[in-house]
Design a protein around this motif. Structure first.
Motif, short mmCIF file in Angstrom:
data_model
loop_
_atom_site.label_atom_id
_atom_site.label_comp_id
_atom_site.label_asym_id
_atom_site.label_seq_id
_atom_site.Cartn_x
_atom_site.Cartn_y
_atom_site.Cartn_z
N TRP A 1 3.15 1.24 17.99
CA TRP A 1 4.21 0.30 17.58
C TRP A 1 5.30 0.28 18.66
CZ3 TRP A 1 4.94 -1.28 12.07
CH2 TRP A 1 6.02 -2.15 11.93
N TRP B 1 8.34 -11.26 15.96
CA TRP B 1 9.13 -10.10 15.52
C TRP B 1 9.81 -9.40 16.70
CZ3 TRP B 1 6.22 -6.73 11.33
CH2 TRP B 1 5.98 -7.52 10.19
N ILE C 1 0.04 -8.88 2.46
CA ILE C 1 0.70 -9.99 3.16
C ILE C 1 2.11 -9.56 3.49
CG2 ILE C 1 1.33 -12.43 3.01
CD1 ILE C 1 -0.88 -12.67 0.87
N VAL C 2 2.25 -8.90 4.62
CA VAL C 2 3.56 -8.33 4.97
C VAL C 2 4.42 -9.37 5.67
CG1 VAL C 2 2.72 -5.99 5.11
CG2 VAL C 2 2.68 -7.41 7.13
N SER C 3 5.71 -9.29 5.42
CA SER C 3 6.62 -10.21 6.09
C SER C 3 7.77 -9.49 6.77
CB SER C 3 7.17 -11.22 5.08
OG SER C 3 7.91 -10.54 4.09
N THR C 4 7.77 -8.16 6.69
CA THR C 4 8.84 -7.39 7.32
C THR C 4 8.24 -6.17 8.02
OG1 THR C 4 9.18 -5.96 5.41
CG2 THR C 4 10.46 -7.99 5.47
N PRO C 5 8.94 -5.64 9.00
CA PRO C 5 8.44 -4.43 9.67
C PRO C 5 8.19 -3.27 8.70
CG PRO C 5 10.18 -5.41 10.96
CD PRO C 5 10.15 -6.18 9.66
N LEU C 6 9.09 -3.12 7.73
CA LEU C 6 8.91 -1.99 6.81
C LEU C 6 7.66 -2.20 5.94
CD1 LEU C 6 10.54 0.58 6.48
CD2 LEU C 6 11.65 -0.42 4.50
N ILE D 1 0.32 -8.33 -2.48
CA ILE D 1 1.67 -8.33 -1.91
C ILE D 1 1.77 -7.35 -0.74
CG2 ILE D 1 4.10 -7.74 -2.42
CD1 ILE D 1 3.22 -10.42 -3.54
N ALA D 2 1.12 -6.21 -0.89
CA ALA D 2 1.18 -5.20 0.19
C ALA D 2 0.46 -5.70 1.44
CB ALA D 2 0.57 -3.89 -0.28
N THR E 1 0.28 0.20 6.95
CA THR E 1 -0.48 1.08 7.84
C THR E 1 -0.72 2.45 7.20
OG1 THR E 1 1.49 1.91 8.94
CG2 THR E 1 0.43 0.02 9.94
N LYS E 2 0.22 2.83 6.32
CA LYS E 2 0.07 4.15 5.69
C LYS E 2 -0.85 4.11 4.48
CE LYS E 2 4.52 5.80 7.13
NZ LYS E 2 5.90 5.95 6.74
N MET F 1 5.05 -3.77 6.93
CA MET F 1 3.93 -3.50 7.84
C MET F 1 3.67 -2.00 7.95
SD MET F 1 1.71 -4.70 9.78
CE MET F 1 0.55 -3.53 10.42
N LEU F 2 4.78 -1.27 8.10
CA LEU F 2 4.66 0.18 8.24
C LEU F 2 4.04 0.78 6.97
CD1 LEU F 2 5.25 2.60 10.01
CD2 LEU F 2 7.55 2.67 9.11
N LYS G 1 12.96 -15.18 8.73
CA LYS G 1 13.86 -14.07 9.05
C LYS G 1 14.02 -13.95 10.56
CE LYS G 1 11.85 -11.47 5.21
NZ LYS G 1 10.80 -12.40 4.80
N ASN H 1 7.65 -4.71 -7.44
CA ASN H 1 6.92 -4.62 -6.18
C ASN H 1 7.37 -5.69 -5.21
OD1 ASN H 1 4.72 -3.31 -4.76
ND2 ASN H 1 3.81 -5.32 -4.78
N ASN I 1 9.06 -5.41 -1.45
CA ASN I 1 8.53 -6.06 -0.27
C ASN I 1 9.61 -6.84 0.47
OD1 ASN I 1 6.22 -6.85 1.34
ND2 ASN I 1 6.58 -8.88 0.56
N TYR J 1 18.26 -12.12 7.73
CA TYR J 1 16.96 -12.34 7.10
C TYR J 1 16.94 -13.67 6.34
CZ TYR J 1 14.11 -8.25 8.13
OH TYR J 1 13.30 -7.33 8.75
N THR K 1 13.67 -5.79 3.52
CA THR K 1 13.76 -4.70 4.40
C THR K 1 13.22 -4.40 5.74
OG1 THR K 1 11.82 -4.05 3.74
CG2 THR K 1 13.65 -3.80 2.38
N SER K 2 14.01 -3.69 6.34
CA SER K 2 13.61 -3.15 7.64
C SER K 2 14.50 -1.95 7.89
CB SER K 2 13.77 -4.19 8.73
OG SER K 2 13.17 -3.74 9.89
N TRP K 3 14.57 -1.56 9.14
CA TRP K 3 15.43 -0.42 9.46
C TRP K 3 16.62 -0.92 10.28
CZ3 TRP K 3 10.06 -0.25 10.06
CH2 TRP K 3 9.56 -0.71 11.28
N ILE L 1 14.09 -11.15 12.86
CA ILE L 1 13.78 -9.72 12.82
C ILE L 1 14.19 -9.04 14.13
CG2 ILE L 1 11.80 -8.11 12.79
CD1 ILE L 1 10.56 -10.01 10.67
#
Lengths: 315, 371
Positions: B240, B160, A115-120, A112-113, A126-127, A122-123, B117, B26, B30, B91, B33-35, B119
């Protein structure tokens, strides 16, 4: 602590992905890798089960069962003594299964981590990866497609003319879980079922239903990347038992019953009801202890222990 | 024996519940979200975050959309202002068109796949509303008719970022490391330029050139006339944030907290600041130039840094919040949006003094006991 564990999985999974450039193949290779790592444990589990089965077919054990059938505490005490003497660990077979649980959790979170679908998301990714081994810029975006599946989503196969999607992977997971449960289960007359009487039988029956249903439910509802892990893991386990010569084909009720586990006369299968020996007094002579044990075993209907009735001697 | 059975069954059920709840947890993370996406016009700040779009002035709420909480809505793209209207992506692949003065819903556009979504912000040019979607579809609607798209094109990967329209062409990046050029009138894909890394933030147009950052650790320029790309800055970490292009220089910040400034013409490095946060915190928000010409850098850990054009520190402020949204500059102030702790928006003066804060609907709703 847990996140670090998941992140290691993520690193390995993504590293394999980087090499093969296919996320489905990466999950398959990763599953095989995991199974190879726990192979020694699985092997000891298989050996332990076989040793347990052998022990439980011994005349001493059967006598003990008969002798203490009305005193469960004493029976348990004597059983433990016997386990100790024979060097058999009755809980050894649980270890590989228990070890796989956190692996399943971690793999799911890693899939799940990845296959990202949102910017958060993705961020977050990367961490979590270690930049010493992986450059996120090289592997991102990760293509979650494999055959007809999106590995980050529950799998359905849409066929023209059919209005709903068929959960092929979930079906395969259920089928292979049933096969694995049956093929790798030691024969109940000599295995753990006998050792615990009714509760063992009940547990076996429950596991036969419970595990495929649970695995099928998870494969149906969760990301297909995890279902792929379940499928490959099941197939690998069956192959592994086959390589060890321990597949219990008789449990499938196909044709003549065979027990590869002993490479000797077959014990009674799960589906077969133990028969009462009409002339129980004298054990037949046997050239091998195993045959002797089977003969001995035929005298006793262990279901009677469960029902707390005296064994029927004649029908 | 019966006791053992009960323990066994309970153990298995508990194990299953643990497994499933862990997985579901989990998964929910996933999907969350975003900011916040923030836009300003005059003194009015429009912020899209979670289930709400808010219009705020001097820290006071003017309106909030929707008036009643609707958990099915998620807004993260920065709102687009056009005349009296505000266009906000969701979204669930919708655009909600609001009256910017009242927050009333004027119209709703629903794109094909509700699982995708929006984005990034849409853009309006030449009478067309161009909407980027995470499923890789770019759709154009005539502003006079939102019933059906004038054209739709499916790119090879997720989108995006906000499209950039120049001279009848739409420039838009897709996550598969491509900069795509689309014909504005027909929606036909004219060309795609492959880069070394995914382009995570918006394209910047200045001096007849398009500039962008990539995960391939470089800032590139793309000449629309010739279709050629050129590396302007090479960085240590992935980038980014979109670069900030000034008259004669370009400034970029990477995800290891390094800030780079190069001469726009020659690409020669003018100055570099390494690990400005001290803890290697990433810089996700694009650098902004304040009205006093200084440069504002917002680190993910909530630290705000102001430098002059020569890279000398002018001021620093720690907010102890998380910020990934690009700040918006207005008057002699700027507004930063935060992943809410105690506030969604904070306004600061150019010398980093706090003007006001806005707590946000999500945070205030969380503090209100459920009825």
């Amino acid at each position: 602590m847990w996140q670090s564990f998941v992140n290691i999985f993520l690193d390995i999974l993504l590293y394999i992905y980087k090499l093969v450039d296919n996320f489905g193949v990466a999950i398959i290779l990763f599953t095989v890798l995991i199974k190879l790592v726990i192979y020694p444990l699985m092997r000891s589990q298989i050996k332990s089960s076989a040793a347990m089965m052998e022990m439980q077919k011994s005349p001493r054990y059967l006598e003990m069962m008969e002798k203490y059938k009305d005193n469960k505490e004493k029976l348990a005490e004597e059983q433990m003594k016997l386990y100790k003497e024979m060097g058999v660990n009755p809980t050894a077979s649980c270890l590989p299964t228990l070890i796989q649980l956190p692996v399943i959790f971690a793999l799911y979170q890693a899939v799940i981590a990845a296959i990202v679908s949102t910017p958060l998301g993705m961020l977050d990714l990367t961490k979590r990866i270690h930049p010493e081994y992986l450059k996120i810029g090289e592997i991102f975006p990760i293509n979650p497609s494999f055959l007809w599946m999106n590995l980050g989503q529950p799998e359905r196969l849409y066929i023209p003319g059919i209005s709903f999607g068929i959960p092929v992977l979930a079906i395969l997971v259920v089928v292979t879980t049933i096969l694995q449960t049956k093929l790798t289960m030691q024969s109940p007359t000599g295995g753990s079922t006998a050792s615990t009487g009714g509760s063992g039988a009940m547990m076996t029956g429950m596991m036969n239903i419970y595990m495929p249903v649970l695995m099928g439910f998870m494969a149906y509802t969760l990301a297909s990347g995890l279902s792929l892990y379940f499928l490959i893991s099941n197939v690998f386990t069956i192959v592994q038992y086959g390589v060890e010569g321990k597949l219990n084909w008789s449990a499938l009720k196909f044709g003549k019953a065979k027990t590869a586990a002993l490479a000797e006369p077959a014990p009674v299968s799960v589906a077969q009801k133990p028969k009462i020996n009409p002339s129980p007094s004298v054990p037949a002579k046997s050239s091998t202890p195993a045959i002797s044990a089977v003969k001995e075993e035929e005298k006793i209907d262990y279901r009677e222990f469960k029902n707390k009735k005296k064994p029927k001697k004649n029908q | 024996m019966k006791k053992n059975k009960i323990i066994l069954i309970s153990g298995l059920v508990l194990l299953s519940v643990l497994l499933l709840s862990s997985c579901a947890g989990n998964s929910a993370l996933n999907n969350a979200t975003s900011w916040p996406g923030v836009t300003a016009e005059g003194n009015t700040i429009y912020a899209a975050y979670n289930s709400y779009v808010s219009a705020v002035e001097d820290g006071q709420k003017i309106w909030t959309y929707p008036a009643e909480a609707d958990k099915s809505l998620s807004f993260y793209a920065a709102p687009l202002i056009d005349g009296d209207l505000l266009y906000v992506g969701t979204y669930h692949n919708q655009i909600h068109i609001l009256n910017k003065n009242t927050g009333a819903l004027v119209q709703k556009i629903e794109l094909a796949s509700s699982k995708s979504k929006i984005i990034a912000s849409p853009v309006i040019d030449d009478g067309l509303l161009i909407i980027p979607s995470s499923d890789g579809a770019v759709s154009a609607y005539a502003v006079s008719d939102y019933s059906k798209p004038a054209w739709t094109i499916k790119l090879s990967s997720d989108v995006w970022t906000t499209p950039l329209v120049l001279d009848g062409k739409v420039y838009i990046s897709s996550l598969d490391k491509k900069l795509n050029v689309i014909d504005l009138k027909t929606g036909e894909l004219l060309s795609s330029v492959q880069t070394n890394g995914a382009i995570m933030d918006n394209l910047v147009y200045a001096n007849q050139v398009i500039y962008f950052s990539t995960f391939g650790k470089e800032v590139l320029s793309f000449d629309p006339e010739t279709g050629t790309t050129k590396t302007i800055i090479q960085t240590t970490g992935e980038i980014w944030a979109a670069p900030l292009v000034l008259d004669d220089r370009i400034i970029a910040a990477d995800m290891q907290g390094n800030v780079y400034c190069s001469d726009l013409e020659s690409g020669k490095s003018l100055w570099t600041l390494n690990n400005i946060t001290g803890d290697g915190s990433a810089i996700i928000a694009a650098p902004e130039q304040l009205t006093n010409q200084n440069i504002l850098i917002s680190a993910e850990n909530g630290d705000l840094f102001v430098y002059d054009l020569d890279g000398k520190s002018v001021g620093t402020r720690s907010t102890k919040l998380k910020t990934m949204s690009s700040p918006v500059v207005y008057d002699d102030s700027f507004v930063s949006a935060f992943i809410p702790g105690d506030s969604l928006l904070k306004s600061f003066s150019n010398d980093l003094k706090e003007n006001w804060l806005y707590i946000g609907e999500s945070a205030s709703a969380a503090k209100t006991p459920a009825k």
